[in-house]
Design an enzyme around this catalytic site. Structure first.
Site, PDB file in Angstrom:
ATOM      1  N   GLU A  75      -6.796  52.320  23.077  1.00 24.26           N
ATOM      2  CA  GLU A  75      -7.855  51.798  23.939  1.00 24.26           C
ATOM      3  C   GLU A  75      -8.565  52.924  24.684  1.00 24.26           C
ATOM      4  O   GLU A  75      -7.977  53.968  24.965  1.00 24.26           O
ATOM      5  CB  GLU A  75      -7.253  50.885  25.002  1.00 24.26           C
ATOM      6  CG  GLU A  75      -6.424  49.779  24.423  1.00 24.26           C
ATOM      7  CD  GLU A  75      -5.549  49.093  25.461  1.00 24.26           C
ATOM      8  OE1 GLU A  75      -4.815  48.183  25.081  1.00 24.26           O
ATOM      9  OE2 GLU A  75      -5.595  49.486  26.639  1.00 24.26           O
ATOM     10  N   CYS A 106     -11.775  56.526  30.703  1.00 20.05           N
ATOM     11  CA  CYS A 106     -10.316  56.544  30.716  1.00 20.05           C
ATOM     12  C   CYS A 106      -9.842  56.630  29.278  1.00 20.05           C
ATOM     13  O   CYS A 106     -10.147  55.746  28.473  1.00 20.05           O
ATOM     14  CB  CYS A 106      -9.821  55.260  31.383  1.00 20.05           C
ATOM     15  SG  CYS A 106      -8.040  55.084  31.333  1.00 20.05           S
ATOM     16  N   CYS A 148       3.646  54.557  23.916  1.00 23.36           N
ATOM     17  CA  CYS A 148       4.199  55.466  24.920  1.00 23.36           C
ATOM     18  C   CYS A 148       5.719  55.332  24.902  1.00 23.36           C
ATOM     19  O   CYS A 148       6.244  54.231  24.739  1.00 23.36           O
ATOM     20  CB  CYS A 148       3.669  55.105  26.309  1.00 23.36           C
ATOM     21  SG  CYS A 148       4.171  56.275  27.591  1.00 23.36           S
ATOM     22  N   CYS A 184       7.974  52.542  31.190  1.00 29.36           N
ATOM     23  CA  CYS A 184       7.844  52.023  32.560  1.00 29.36           C
ATOM     24  C   CYS A 184       7.802  50.486  32.454  1.00 29.36           C
ATOM     25  O   CYS A 184       7.072  49.933  31.633  1.00 29.36           O
ATOM     26  CB  CYS A 184       6.584  52.556  33.230  1.00 29.36           C
ATOM     27  SG  CYS A 184       6.616  54.358  33.396  1.00 29.36           S
ATOM     28  N   CYS A 189       4.461  48.306  32.634  1.00 28.36           N
ATOM     29  CA  CYS A 189       3.300  48.793  31.880  1.00 28.36           C
ATOM     30  C   CYS A 189       3.315  48.219  30.467  1.00 28.36           C
ATOM     31  O   CYS A 189       4.328  48.297  29.764  1.00 28.36           O
ATOM     32  CB  CYS A 189       3.347  50.325  31.838  1.00 28.36           C
ATOM     33  SG  CYS A 189       2.091  51.049  30.767  1.00 28.36           S
ATOM     34  N   HIS A 206       5.043  55.395  42.245  1.00 23.73           N
ATOM     35  CA  HIS A 206       5.428  53.973  42.311  1.00 23.73           C
ATOM     36  C   HIS A 206       6.667  53.679  43.150  1.00 23.73           C
ATOM     37  O   HIS A 206       6.926  52.526  43.489  1.00 23.73           O
ATOM     38  CB  HIS A 206       5.586  53.348  40.923  1.00 23.73           C
ATOM     39  CG  HIS A 206       4.415  53.556  40.021  1.00 23.73           C
ATOM     40  ND1 HIS A 206       3.119  53.294  40.420  1.00 23.73           N
ATOM     41  CD2 HIS A 206       4.322  54.031  38.746  1.00 23.73           C
ATOM     42  CE1 HIS A 206       2.293  53.585  39.417  1.00 23.73           C
ATOM     43  NE2 HIS A 206       2.999  54.039  38.401  1.00 23.73           N
ATOM     44  N   CYS A 222      -3.368  49.253  31.409  1.00 23.42           N
ATOM     45  CA  CYS A 222      -2.883  50.148  30.366  1.00 23.42           C
ATOM     46  C   CYS A 222      -2.167  49.412  29.233  1.00 23.42           C
ATOM     47  O   CYS A 222      -1.130  48.799  29.431  1.00 23.42           O
ATOM     48  CB  CYS A 222      -1.949  51.148  31.025  1.00 23.42           C
ATOM     49  SG  CYS A 222      -1.262  52.347  29.917  1.00 23.42           S
TER      50      CYS A 222
HETATM   51  N1  SAH Z   1       1.553  57.985  31.326  1.00 19.68           N
HETATM   52  C1  SAH Z   1       0.630  58.384  32.338  1.00 19.68           C
HETATM   53  C2  SAH Z   1      -0.785  57.882  32.156  1.00 19.68           C
HETATM   54  C3  SAH Z   1      -1.022  56.485  31.640  1.00 19.68           C
HETATM   55  S1  SAH Z   1      -0.940  55.073  32.703  1.00 19.68           S
HETATM   56  C4  SAH Z   1       1.162  58.014  33.700  1.00 19.68           C
HETATM   57  O1  SAH Z   1       2.184  57.350  33.778  1.00 19.68           O
HETATM   58  O2  SAH Z   1       0.572  58.424  34.695  1.00 19.68           O
HETATM   59  C5  SAH Z   1      -2.102  55.320  33.996  1.00 19.68           C
HETATM   60  C6  SAH Z   1      -1.669  54.679  35.288  1.00 19.68           C
HETATM   61  O3  SAH Z   1      -1.648  53.237  35.192  1.00 19.68           O
HETATM   62  C7  SAH Z   1      -0.266  55.080  35.728  1.00 19.68           C
HETATM   63  O4  SAH Z   1      -0.258  55.357  37.095  1.00 19.68           O
HETATM   64  C8  SAH Z   1       0.525  53.829  35.415  1.00 19.68           C
HETATM   65  O5  SAH Z   1       1.725  53.777  36.133  1.00 19.68           O
HETATM   66  C9  SAH Z   1      -0.477  52.750  35.780  1.00 19.68           C
HETATM   67  N2  SAH Z   1      -0.166  51.421  35.250  1.00 19.68           N
HETATM   68  C10 SAH Z   1       0.430  51.105  34.084  1.00 19.68           C
HETATM   69  N3  SAH Z   1       0.546  49.773  33.963  1.00 19.68           N
HETATM   70  C11 SAH Z   1      -0.005  49.229  35.074  1.00 19.68           C
HETATM   71  C12 SAH Z   1      -0.166  47.897  35.545  1.00 19.68           C
HETATM   72  N4  SAH Z   1       0.245  46.867  34.834  1.00 19.68           N
HETATM   73  N5  SAH Z   1      -0.773  47.727  36.744  1.00 19.68           N
HETATM   74  C13 SAH Z   1      -1.196  48.781  37.465  1.00 19.68           C
HETATM   75  N6  SAH Z   1      -1.059  50.051  37.087  1.00 19.68           N
HETATM   76  C14 SAH Z   1      -0.461  50.279  35.900  1.00 19.68           C
END
Ligand code: SAH
Length: 363
Positions: A88, A101, A108, A112, A115, A213, A332
């Site tokens: 995306e 973005c 990945c 997390c 995510c 986080h 994401c």
């Molecule tokens: N892997 C990298 C970049 C990709 S995600 C990282 O972790 O920073 C970009 C941002 O979106 C990160 O801060 C991630 O924690 C956040 N993110 C992922 N899923 C999300 C969600 N469901 N709601 C809000 N933020 C989210």
């Protein structure tokens, strides 16, 4: 992996032009990096050459869907790669800037919990051409709307600092060939310590964002599992080194999750951690976007405001990032996870773009 359009260096493109006059290279370079157009549209070139270049410079990305939200100011693309994986990109238009973005991996490996990309797992790293083409195609859309892409955030799918070779080379191209200032490029990481060290050595002064986080190992471990390998104390230490070395601000990303990391105590722990970095790190607060694999919801607007206020009282600057594209599943990895059905595809008459999860806006 095959070499695609934006993998080619200028010298490699020159090699395709053996019998052509020297000025053709400049024309092609402008077609690729100034206009971000298709070879068919490089009308300064003869038709036969355009046809040959279209075959010699194949696209890396095929559009699966394009979804619009926020009154057309957010455009999210779902692309299919040559080997069938899906990624995306999001273009977000603001009155004063336009941000793209980009994804750095298909899937990945960081897992997390909240995510969508983490829930889907890892497929493979993206190559340089696959990253740069995301920016070029978003820029093409922006240009058609008479807008210029000003900022790049590596906040799409994947962990950019697990793919530093391609990500750093893509940053060089985005800066050198697409002309976007290094200070307007942000690499966001879950906290890969060797990657942050590599970024500190990288010649371009890009911005570092760390997805924190949680400010306590016991509560960060379950939501950001890589914390077990790179715990907070070491992570903040290396952020400090980065700051001293680069003199660039470090920002922390914090997705506010109801009852998980949004209490006053969480804010106090975070403030303590921010103050270890001088000047204090900046905090970007993002109300969690719901994802199918994680039951807990985002914090209420009132809790978001209270959390921010507590941080400010403790001397830490925080910005609430407005969620963009919630109705087009722009968090994401959400679109790829749903196979593209998570959004209403909208046909655009003029080019659009895609946008990351969210983008900074004062609360
Ligand atoms: N892997 C990298 C970049 C990709 S995600 C990282 O972790 O920073 C970009 C941002 O979106 C990160 O801060 C991630 O924690 C956040 N993110 C992922 N899923 C999300 C969600 N469901 N709601 C809000 N933020 C989210």
């Amino acid at each position: 992996m095959i070499s695609t359009r934006y993998d080619r260096t200028r010298d490699e493109i020159a090699d395709l032009l053996a019998d052509e006059p020297a000025y053709r290279l400049d024309q092609i370079w402008e077609g690729l990096y100034r206009d971000c157009a298709e070879p068919e549209d490089w009308t300064t070139l003869p038709k036969t050459l355009r046809e040959r270049l279209a075959a010699d410079l194949p696209r890396a990305l095929t559009e699966v869907t394009r979804s619009l939200s926020d009154d057309g100011q957010t455009v999210k693309y779902l692309w299919e790669l040559v080997d069938g994986h899906r990624i995306e990109t999001v273009l977000m238009l603001y009155p004063d800037r336009a941000t793209v973005c980009v994804s750095s991996q298909a899937g990945c490996a960081m897992a997390c919990s909240f995510c969508a990309t983490g829930q889907a797992g890892f497929s493979r790293h993206l190559g340089v051409g696959e990253i740069v083409e995301q920016v070029a195609l978003a820029r093409r859309e922006a240009l058609a709307l008479d807008r210029r892409v000003s900022n790049i955030v590596f906040m799409g799918m994947g962990e950019p600092l697990a793919n530093t070779t391609a990500v750093f080379e893509a940053c060089r191209r985005i800066n050198g060939d697409l002309g976007i200032s290094a200070r307007s490029i942000t690499v966001s990481t879950v906290g890969i310590i060797p990657g942050i060290r590599a970024l500190a050595e990288f010649e371009l002064p890009v911005n570092l964002a760390v997805s924190l986080h949680s400010a306590a190992d016991s509560s960060r471990d379950p939501i950001v599992p890589i914390n077990r390998r790179y715990p907070l104390d070491d992570l903040v230490e290396v952020c400090g080194e980065y700051l001293r070395e680069r003199r660039r601000r470090v920002s922390f990303e914090w997705a506010l999750i109801d009852g998980v990391n949004d209490s006053d105590t969480d804010a106090e722990q975070l403030a303590r951690l921010c103050r270890r970095l001088r000047p204090s790190a900046h905090v970007n607060l993002i109300p969690l976007n719901p994802t199918p694999g994680y039951a807990t919801v985002g914090s209420s607007p009132a809790r978001v405001r209270a959390f921010r206020q507590r941080l400010e009282e403790l001397g830490v600057n925080a910005t609430v990032r407005q969620n963009r594209g919630t109705e087009i599943a722009a968090a994401c990895g959400q679109l790829a996870a749903s196979g593209g059905d998570g959004a209403q595809p909208v046909a655009l008459t003029s080019p659009g773009g895609t946008g990351g999860v969210s983008s900074s806006r004062p609360a």
